[in-house]
Write a protein that holds these residues in place. Structure first.
Motif, PDB file in Angstrom:
ATOM      1  N   LEU A   1      54.286  34.404  62.800  1.00  0.00           N
ATOM      2  CA  LEU A   1      53.722  34.247  61.453  1.00  0.00           C
ATOM      3  C   LEU A   1      53.795  35.523  60.637  1.00  0.00           C
TER       4      LEU A   1
ATOM      5  N   ASP B   1      40.154  32.014  58.413  1.00  0.00           N
ATOM      6  CA  ASP B   1      40.208  33.132  59.348  1.00  0.00           C
ATOM      7  C   ASP B   1      41.668  33.512  59.621  1.00  0.00           C
ATOM      8  N   LEU B   2      42.291  34.136  58.645  1.00  0.00           N
ATOM      9  CA  LEU B   2      43.705  34.502  58.829  1.00  0.00           C
ATOM     10  C   LEU B   2      43.903  35.521  59.950  1.00  0.00           C
TER      11      LEU B   2
ATOM     12  N   ARG C   1      56.040  40.570  52.098  1.00  0.00           N
ATOM     13  CA  ARG C   1      54.726  40.779  51.484  1.00  0.00           C
ATOM     14  C   ARG C   1      53.735  41.264  52.545  1.00  0.00           C
ATOM     15  N   VAL C   2      52.794  42.111  52.112  1.00  0.00           N
ATOM     16  CA  VAL C   2      51.832  42.679  53.052  1.00  0.00           C
ATOM     17  C   VAL C   2      50.490  41.968  52.897  1.00  0.00           C
ATOM     18  N   LEU C   3      50.058  41.349  53.965  1.00  0.00           N
ATOM     19  CA  LEU C   3      48.763  40.679  54.003  1.00  0.00           C
ATOM     20  C   LEU C   3      47.741  41.658  54.569  1.00  0.00           C
ATOM     21  N   THR C   4      46.708  41.938  53.777  1.00  0.00           N
ATOM     22  CA  THR C   4      45.708  42.924  54.199  1.00  0.00           C
ATOM     23  C   THR C   4      44.334  42.291  54.199  1.00  0.00           C
ATOM     24  N   ARG C   5      43.757  42.142  55.359  1.00  0.00           N
ATOM     25  CA  ARG C   5      42.360  41.678  55.500  1.00  0.00           C
ATOM     26  C   ARG C   5      41.671  42.809  56.253  1.00  0.00           C
TER      27      ARG C   5
ATOM     28  N   LEU D   1      44.063  33.538  62.962  1.00  0.00           N
ATOM     29  CA  LEU D   1      45.285  32.733  63.018  1.00  0.00           C
ATOM     30  C   LEU D   1      46.475  33.580  63.477  1.00  0.00           C
TER      31      LEU D   1
ATOM     32  N   LYS E   1      38.281  44.769  56.164  1.00  0.00           N
ATOM     33  CA  LYS E   1      36.904  45.079  55.801  1.00  0.00           C
ATOM     34  C   LYS E   1      36.184  45.475  57.083  1.00  0.00           C
TER      35      LYS E   1
ATOM     36  N   ILE F   1      47.478  38.365  47.684  1.00  0.00           N
ATOM     37  CA  ILE F   1      48.391  37.845  48.718  1.00  0.00           C
ATOM     38  C   ILE F   1      47.604  37.033  49.746  1.00  0.00           C
ATOM     39  N   ASP F   2      46.433  37.522  50.106  1.00  0.00           N
ATOM     40  CA  ASP F   2      45.582  36.803  51.058  1.00  0.00           C
ATOM     41  C   ASP F   2      45.257  35.405  50.512  1.00  0.00           C
TER      42      ASP F   2
ATOM     43  N   GLY G   1      32.490  48.160  49.886  1.00  0.00           N
ATOM     44  CA  GLY G   1      33.407  47.574  50.874  1.00  0.00           C
ATOM     45  C   GLY G   1      32.832  46.369  51.578  1.00  0.00           C
TER      46      GLY G   1
ATOM     47  N   GLY H   1      39.842  27.513  65.384  1.00  0.00           N
ATOM     48  CA  GLY H   1      39.312  28.657  64.640  1.00  0.00           C
ATOM     49  C   GLY H   1      39.665  28.605  63.163  1.00  0.00           C
TER      50      GLY H   1
ATOM     51  N   ARG I   1      32.112  30.197  65.006  1.00  0.00           N
ATOM     52  CA  ARG I   1      33.513  30.131  65.462  1.00  0.00           C
ATOM     53  C   ARG I   1      33.641  30.512  66.927  1.00  0.00           C
TER      54      ARG I   1
ATOM     55  N   ASP J   1      45.446  29.157  66.828  1.00  0.00           N
ATOM     56  CA  ASP J   1      44.038  28.810  67.010  1.00  0.00           C
ATOM     57  C   ASP J   1      43.594  27.858  65.900  1.00  0.00           C
TER      58      ASP J   1
ATOM     59  N   LEU K   1      54.049  29.818  56.102  1.00  0.00           N
ATOM     60  CA  LEU K   1      54.098  31.276  56.062  1.00  0.00           C
ATOM     61  C   LEU K   1      55.522  31.813  56.153  1.00  0.00           C
TER      62      LEU K   1
ATOM     63  N   LEU L   1      54.418  39.724  56.120  1.00  0.00           N
ATOM     64  CA  LEU L   1      54.939  38.362  56.207  1.00  0.00           C
ATOM     65  C   LEU L   1      56.463  38.378  56.267  1.00  0.00           C
TER      66      LEU L   1
END
Lengths: 461, 461
Positions: free
Chosen positions: A214, A202-203, A186-190, A206, A192, B436-437, B412, B205, B172, B202, A448, A182
């Motif tokens: 962003l 749904d980042l 800061r580190v955004l981690t999604r 986005l 999986k 953070i998320d 996971g 979304g 979606r 989006d 953001l 960001l």
């Protein structure tokens, strides 16, 4: 950003920040020599040029985070850049931002053939992702002409399209996870390895297509696809757009899977033949030529049952590079033929409106004096056409863009089907989005990146 | 929200707002009689109950906008609700919100067979959208058991899954455009009949899967799909999950398109046989039974070439309702068999982790005293399993949810593959998302609804 009035003042103002950045990434990766910077601040079309306080090339996500945190403390704006293959100037700084290049984040980390994903740094090119997938008998869902330079971070940031959208969907559809930094570091981690994960907003979607406004994408986790076992390719001469669309519909209803569906015009075919010395692909000249690639059955049978639609056709088993060459040579031939950088407009209309849009556009252009030469081609399945105007002098670009995009808007279309808004389309965003929509986008951005340090000249400002 | 300490005080506090709402939608559409409200404030599983100041049923988007503007002025929270078929309590008010029902927004506006879209009010059911599509030889990309009640607004708000995700993607992926009313009553309209439109963030979304926390969806524009011409369905007895996954991979690599891929267990088959009086589907009992539906070629040939994977199989041409019944009877049979509402956990793991997850979960449950009875089935292609625990007393639900979701996290996985977070999973969101998320989600929410009036108890709060 410290207001800068001249290049010299800017260098002085930036000096403490650049020293800090050199501590983070190493002095060798902070470029300020104009000769070294030049390649980053000019886009490959030659249309967009700018200036950067420096080019910074972090080597991992931690360095990206530290760079952004430092710029945030200094209040200095940052423009992220991947392979610099964009077509709308979206990764070219304006006048003194820090250009953050992600090209050193170039590790292919894992290919999971069971879960069918690839995990890779944002700087990995599309071609390398394709090769990594193919080593496992799989493929990457996105393909486009700039594959050797375009990066995964770049195609995610711009939601790139290309020739396989009709089969696999756009880049957003391929994104399984992201790691992104960001504006404040800061580190955004999604992250999986899941085909379905319905927990909150749904980042990743986005960030996809947010054009560097962003977050800076540092790693991506993307799905891989099973390639078709046998494909067939045809060039089909048709009378009009409606015939081409009806043919696609019949193919799908006959159980064929569309692997690609590209529309070309007689003018485009004539141009690539002249530039590349190619023979006529069909025995009859037709106003439109459809390139269609299918799997799941033969083409000849369906074409034979459509004498009302097909004037002439040639079919080859895939990959049929000889047939694809007519389509793939378009971009290069247009550039070779045009005395000025071609004016590229990447639009879409509802597919049912495409024929009337093209007729209307022809009439609009013919009414001009001098009438510009236009070559149009594109992704028929999605109603996405690349309108290229040749030999356009600089002082007519805005007027002609206005004309084409007004015609697009009149048909309910989009000013950008796949290239994004960038600098090129910013002033026309109101043709595609309402005031409230733009306002919501502004609010999301401010949430953001409240200081608006990421790619400040791009998107609603 | 005006603080409310008792039902009586709340009625008094809400009276001026309800009068205003009655002026907007008509007194007949503001329900406060407890008998009429009861069906809205209890979910169909019987697990979630709440109370609403009133149920308001606007008849069009203008009325929705006026209702939300009035609630915004009054500072009164609102819970949107579609068909009330959710499984996580996400549309059940807590203790006095206004429940905004979208079921009167029930117009199928247009079906465009060329552009392959359907435009419809948020209150149109999935079954009606399917029927409208099928009248044009097309189909709707989402199918799920609650099709007769689930609304388009609801499936978009929750990003519903179902049995066709393996072919068409999640909800979606079907969303082309939306009209939605923001918390302050402004109407956000992203409504272009375009397959590709790459202009800005989006937002459709983002709203998809936001569970009523960002806006109230009033109309949707969704893509339609071409149905497969010929399908085949098989029940395949396999030794283990790995065999089932390998078989799916071989089918795809042999050029077959997966239309559905559902995994069941011996326990689940035994249960539905007992409840529905069905014969054994296969001549041999196996630990797992895979239901697979394909198009683009025959099944028998690929199955015959896989004696290493297939213990026994039966194949029928689609739709093969007799074979599908073993899968479709699961939910009802589980409810019939369980003395308490079944504890439904809708999880996913990486597909390569699924076998070890299921073994680990079996061991976890067997170690309990008493060990709860579990029936697991689900969408194998996406690693999405529905873990159902039967006969669970109220005072053990939290402990058992903890146990299953901790096991999911260890592999996971996701705490919600398709049902969403709602009230049911809110306390476990940290197992699936980083701090953070969650913080970024909070920021996005605050940007769109600073007063947090939309579904305040749901998602990061």
């Amino acid at each position: 950003m410290a207001a800068v009035e001249s290049r010299d003042n800017q260098v002085v103002a930036a000096a403490p920040l650049l020293a800090e950045l050199a501590d983070i990434v190493g002095a060798a990766h902070v470029l300020s020599d104009p000769d070294l910077v030049a390649g980053y601040v000019t886009d490959w079309t030659g249309q967009w040029r700018g200036a950067a306080a420096a080019v910074v090339r972090p080597g991992d996500a931690d360095e990206v985070a530290a760079v952004l945190a430092a710029c945030h403390r200094a209040g200095w704006p940052v423009v992220p850049q991947g392979g610099n293959t964009g077509l709308v100037g979206g990764s070219i700084p304006m006048e003194g931002e820090i250009l953050l290049s992600t090209t050193r984040l170039d590790q292919v980390e894992t290919v999971d053939p069971v879960g069918r994903t690839i995990a890779a740094g944002a700087g990995v090119t599309v071609a390398r992702a394709q090769a990594a997938a193919r080593a496992h008998g799989l493929d990457f869902g996105v393909d486009l002409a700039s594959r050797e330079s375009a990066t995964l971070g770049g195609i995610v940031a711009t939601n790139a399209g290309g020739i396989r959208v009709v089969k696999h969907g756009d880049t957003r559809r391929q994104v399984v996870g992201v790691e992104a930094v960001l504006a404040d570091g800061r580190v955004l981690t999604r992250w999986k390895h899941l085909a379905k994960d319905n927990v909150g907003y749904d980042l990743p979607g986005l960030l996809t297509g947010s054009e560097g406004t962003l977050a800076v994408i540092t790693r991506v986790l993307m799905r891989l696809v099973v390639p078709a076992t046998e494909t067939q390719v045809a060039l089909v001469g048709v009378l009009d757009v409606g015939s081409a669309l009806t043919l696609l519909d019949r193919l799908e209803r006959a159980g064929r899977t569309l692997e690609a569906a590209e529309l070309m015009t007689a003018d485009g075919i004539a141009l690539v033949r002249a530039v590349h010395g190619l023979r006529a692909p069909l025995s009859e000249d037709t106003e439109f030529v459809l390139l269609v690639e299918v799997s799941g059955g033969t083409l000849a049978e369906v074409l034979a049952e459509a004498p009302d639609l097909v004037i002439d056709a040639v079919v080859e088993p895939g990959p049929a590079r000889r047939l694809w060459e007519y389509r793939e040579a378009h971009t290069e031939s247009i550039s070779a033929e045009s005395a000025t950088p071609p004016l590229k407009l990447d639009i879409s209309t509802p597919v049912g409106e495409l024929a009337s849009f093209l007729l209307g556009l022809d009439a609009d252009l013919a009414a001009l004096d001098p009438a510009p030469r236009a070559i149009t081609f594109g992704h028929l399945g999605e109603g996405n056409m690349h309108v290229n105007l040749l030999d356009v002098p600089d002082d007519r670009r805005e007027e002609l863009t206005d004309l084409v995009l007004a015609r697009v808007a009149a048909h309910g279309g989009s000013i950008s089907a796949e290239h994004g808004v960038g600098r090129a389309k910013a002033q026309w965003i109101g043709l595609s989005r309402t005031e409230i929509d733009i306002d919501v986008m502004r609010s999301v951005r401010a949430a953001l990146d409240p200081a608006k340090l990421l790619n400040p000249a791009i998107l609603p400002s």
